[in-house]
Design a protein around this motif. Structure first.
Motif, PDB file in Angstrom:
ATOM      1  N   ARG A  61       0.805  -1.230   0.000  1.00  0.00           N
ATOM      2  CA  ARG A  61       0.000   0.000   0.000  1.00  0.00           C
ATOM      3  C   ARG A  61       0.836   1.278   0.000  1.00  0.00           C
ATOM      4  O   ARG A  61       0.675   2.141  -0.859  1.00  0.00           O
ATOM      5  N   GLU A  62       1.709   1.419   0.973  1.00  0.00           N
ATOM      6  CA  GLU A  62       2.492   2.647   1.085  1.00  0.00           C
ATOM      7  C   GLU A  62       3.365   2.860  -0.139  1.00  0.00           C
ATOM      8  O   GLU A  62       3.460   3.978  -0.678  1.00  0.00           O
ATOM      9  N   GLU A  63       4.009   1.795  -0.575  1.00  0.00           N
ATOM     10  CA  GLU A  63       4.899   1.896  -1.742  1.00  0.00           C
ATOM     11  C   GLU A  63       4.129   2.364  -2.977  1.00  0.00           C
ATOM     12  O   GLU A  63       4.588   3.249  -3.706  1.00  0.00           O
ATOM     13  N   VAL A  64       2.951   1.800  -3.197  1.00  0.00           N
ATOM     14  CA  VAL A  64       2.174   2.148  -4.390  1.00  0.00           C
ATOM     15  C   VAL A  64       1.618   3.574  -4.287  1.00  0.00           C
ATOM     16  O   VAL A  64       1.717   4.356  -5.237  1.00  0.00           O
ATOM     17  N   LEU A  65       1.061   3.916  -3.133  1.00  0.00           N
ATOM     18  CA  LEU A  65       0.443   5.245  -3.008  1.00  0.00           C
ATOM     19  C   LEU A  65       1.467   6.372  -3.052  1.00  0.00           C
ATOM     20  O   LEU A  65       1.172   7.476  -3.514  1.00  0.00           O
ATOM     21  N   LYS A  66       2.675   6.099  -2.588  1.00  0.00           N
ATOM     22  CA  LYS A  66       3.699   7.156  -2.582  1.00  0.00           C
ATOM     23  C   LYS A  66       4.501   7.204  -3.882  1.00  0.00           C
ATOM     24  O   LYS A  66       5.323   8.089  -4.082  1.00  0.00           O
ATOM     25  N   SER A  67       4.243   6.259  -4.756  1.00  0.00           N
ATOM     26  CA  SER A  67       5.014   6.162  -6.005  1.00  0.00           C
ATOM     27  C   SER A  67       4.436   7.059  -7.101  1.00  0.00           C
ATOM     28  O   SER A  67       3.236   7.330  -7.149  1.00  0.00           O
ATOM     29  N   ASP A  68       5.316   7.484  -8.005  1.00  0.00           N
ATOM     30  CA  ASP A  68       4.861   8.230  -9.188  1.00  0.00           C
ATOM     31  C   ASP A  68       4.318   7.283 -10.268  1.00  0.00           C
ATOM     32  O   ASP A  68       3.645   7.718 -11.192  1.00  0.00           O
ATOM     33  N   ILE A  69       4.629   6.005 -10.149  1.00  0.00           N
ATOM     34  CA  ILE A  69       4.333   5.052 -11.229  1.00  0.00           C
ATOM     35  C   ILE A  69       2.841   5.002 -11.616  1.00  0.00           C
ATOM     36  O   ILE A  69       2.530   4.994 -12.818  1.00  0.00           O
ATOM     37  N   PRO A  70       1.900   4.983 -10.654  1.00  0.00           N
ATOM     38  CA  PRO A  70       0.486   4.922 -11.072  1.00  0.00           C
ATOM     39  C   PRO A  70       0.063   6.131 -11.907  1.00  0.00           C
ATOM     40  O   PRO A  70      -0.965   6.084 -12.580  1.00  0.00           O
ATOM     41  N   TRP A  71       0.852   7.197 -11.862  1.00  0.00           N
ATOM     42  CA  TRP A  71       0.511   8.411 -12.614  1.00  0.00           C
ATOM     43  C   TRP A  71       1.042   8.362 -14.040  1.00  0.00           C
ATOM     44  O   TRP A  71       0.803   9.279 -14.830  1.00  0.00           O
ATOM     45  N   PHE A  72       1.792   7.326 -14.370  1.00  0.00           N
ATOM     46  CA  PHE A  72       2.321   7.193 -15.731  1.00  0.00           C
ATOM     47  C   PHE A  72       1.231   6.793 -16.725  1.00  0.00           C
ATOM     48  O   PHE A  72       1.357   7.033 -17.925  1.00  0.00           O
ATOM     49  N   CYS A  73       0.196   6.123 -16.248  1.00  0.00           N
ATOM     50  CA  CYS A  73      -0.850   5.618 -17.160  1.00  0.00           C
ATOM     51  C   CYS A  73      -1.540   6.777 -17.856  1.00  0.00           C
ATOM     52  O   CYS A  73      -2.002   7.707 -17.219  1.00  0.00           O
ATOM     53  N   MET A  74      -1.604   6.717 -19.188  1.00  0.00           N
ATOM     54  CA  MET A  74      -2.238   7.816 -19.931  1.00  0.00           C
ATOM     55  C   MET A  74      -3.670   7.463 -20.343  1.00  0.00           C
ATOM     56  O   MET A  74      -4.281   8.158 -21.149  1.00  0.00           O
ATOM     57  N   THR A  75      -4.199   6.377 -19.777  1.00  0.00           N
ATOM     58  CA  THR A  75      -5.612   6.010 -19.957  1.00  0.00           C
ATOM     59  C   THR A  75      -5.985   5.785 -21.417  1.00  0.00           C
ATOM     60  O   THR A  75      -7.096   6.109 -21.832  1.00  0.00           O
ATOM     61  N   CYS A  76      -5.080   5.200 -22.159  1.00  0.00           N
ATOM     62  CA  CYS A  76      -5.408   4.913 -23.564  1.00  0.00           C
ATOM     63  C   CYS A  76      -6.336   3.701 -23.685  1.00  0.00           C
ATOM     64  O   CYS A  76      -6.990   3.500 -24.691  1.00  0.00           O
ATOM     65  N   ARG A  77      -6.332   2.845 -22.660  1.00  0.00           N
ATOM     66  CA  ARG A  77      -7.212   1.673 -22.551  1.00  0.00           C
ATOM     67  C   ARG A  77      -6.913   0.562 -23.552  1.00  0.00           C
ATOM     68  O   ARG A  77      -7.753  -0.311 -23.782  1.00  0.00           O
ATOM     69  N   MET A  78      -5.729   0.590 -24.166  1.00  0.00           N
ATOM     70  CA  MET A  78      -5.372  -0.520 -25.051  1.00  0.00           C
ATOM     71  C   MET A  78      -5.260  -1.825 -24.269  1.00  0.00           C
ATOM     72  O   MET A  78      -5.637  -2.896 -24.750  1.00  0.00           O
ATOM     73  N   CYS A  79      -4.743  -1.740 -23.039  1.00  0.00           N
ATOM     74  CA  CYS A  79      -4.608  -2.936 -22.205  1.00  0.00           C
ATOM     75  C   CYS A  79      -5.972  -3.533 -21.893  1.00  0.00           C
ATOM     76  O   CYS A  79      -6.159  -4.749 -21.899  1.00  0.00           O
ATOM     77  N   GLU A  80      -6.909  -2.655 -21.620  1.00  0.00           N
ATOM     78  CA  GLU A  80      -8.274  -3.091 -21.280  1.00  0.00           C
ATOM     79  C   GLU A  80      -8.899  -3.858 -22.450  1.00  0.00           C
ATOM     80  O   GLU A  80      -9.587  -4.867 -22.262  1.00  0.00           O
ATOM     81  N   ASP A  81      -8.652  -3.391 -23.654  1.00  0.00           N
ATOM     82  CA  ASP A  81      -9.189  -4.080 -24.837  1.00  0.00           C
ATOM     83  C   ASP A  81      -8.601  -5.476 -24.999  1.00  0.00           C
ATOM     84  O   ASP A  81      -9.254  -6.376 -25.516  1.00  0.00           O
ATOM     85  N   ARG A  82      -7.353  -5.653 -24.544  1.00  0.00           N
ATOM     86  CA  ARG A  82      -6.686  -6.948 -24.733  1.00  0.00           C
ATOM     87  C   ARG A  82      -6.866  -7.893 -23.547  1.00  0.00           C
ATOM     88  O   ARG A  82      -6.675  -9.110 -23.698  1.00  0.00           O
ATOM     89  N   CYS A  83      -7.167  -7.363 -22.376  1.00  0.00           N
ATOM     90  CA  CYS A  83      -7.218  -8.206 -21.175  1.00  0.00           C
ATOM     91  C   CYS A  83      -8.323  -9.259 -21.298  1.00  0.00           C
ATOM     92  O   CYS A  83      -9.485  -8.925 -21.513  1.00  0.00           O
ATOM     93  N   GLN A  84      -7.942 -10.501 -21.126  1.00  0.00           N
ATOM     94  CA  GLN A  84      -8.906 -11.613 -21.255  1.00  0.00           C
ATOM     95  C   GLN A  84      -9.791 -11.750 -20.023  1.00  0.00           C
ATOM     96  O   GLN A  84     -10.734 -12.530 -20.025  1.00  0.00           O
ATOM     97  N   GLU A  85      -9.468 -11.010 -18.975  1.00  0.00           N
ATOM     98  CA  GLU A  85     -10.241 -11.104 -17.728  1.00  0.00           C
ATOM     99  C   GLU A  85     -11.106  -9.875 -17.485  1.00  0.00           C
ATOM    100  O   GLU A  85     -11.642  -9.701 -16.396  1.00  0.00           O
TER     101      GLU A  85
END
Ligand code: SF4
Ligand code: SF4
Length: 164
Positions: A61-85
């Protein structure tokens, strides 16, 4: 085709699952198709949506919330189109960012951009004076666009007082 949600999940995963965007988090089977699809991952050495979801699933939790990484996503949703789940990493990371903001973790680049918009009322104000103002003057138009600093100050206080 989708599988049943897995269990158990970490407390952090359960917390995010209750937020808008996090509902289908526990469906992730860590296949990595999102990372293979992601255009940001293809140009970044550190952004990996599968790995970020893994950190959530195991409760970092702390590592993820304090990280810049979740802000890298540009919401293009290409992953969502491919995700089988039917998982949407973009929605999950949006939920992460909402939680991060509530706890005061906003990357400086986002803070400074928001400050610029709020200071100027328009992100292009600086270039306005050099460029648009001349053109407007040539056309005989009003060169004072009446920046509404009172309005932006109200927005800052009401919605961003504790963040910026
Ligand atoms: S979000 Fe979907 S594509 Fe990405 S690892 Fe999980 S199941 Fe695979
Ligand atoms: S929505 Fe985000 S994680 Fe998914 S492909 Fe686009 S940038 Fe990558």
């Amino acid at each position: 085709m989708t599988s049943e949600p897995h269990s158990p999940s970490s407390a952090f995963a359960l917390e995010l699952s209750d937020l808008p965007g996090g509902e289908l988090l526990s469906r992730c089977i860590q296949c990595g198709i999102c990372t293979a699809t992601c255009p940001v991952s293809s140009v970044s050495d550190i952004y990996r949506p599968r790995k970020l979801i893994q950190k959530i699933l195991i409760g970092k939790r702390e590592e993820v919330l304090k990280s810049d990484i979740p802000w890298f996503c540009m919401t293009c949703r290409m992953c969502e189109d491919r995700c089988q789940e039917d998982v949407s990493p973009a929605d999950i990371f949006q939920a992460v960012r909402h939680l991060a903001v509530q706890e005061g973790h906003v990357p400086e680049i986002f803070r400074s951009t928001a400050r610029l918009v709020l200071d100027d009322g328009w992100i292009l104000k600086d270039s306005y004076s050099d460029f648009i103002e001349d053109d407007r003057e040539d056309l005989g138009l009003d060169t004072d666009l009446h920046w509404n600093s009172e309005f932006t100050e109200r927005v800052r206080k009401r919605y961003l007082g504790g963040i910026l």
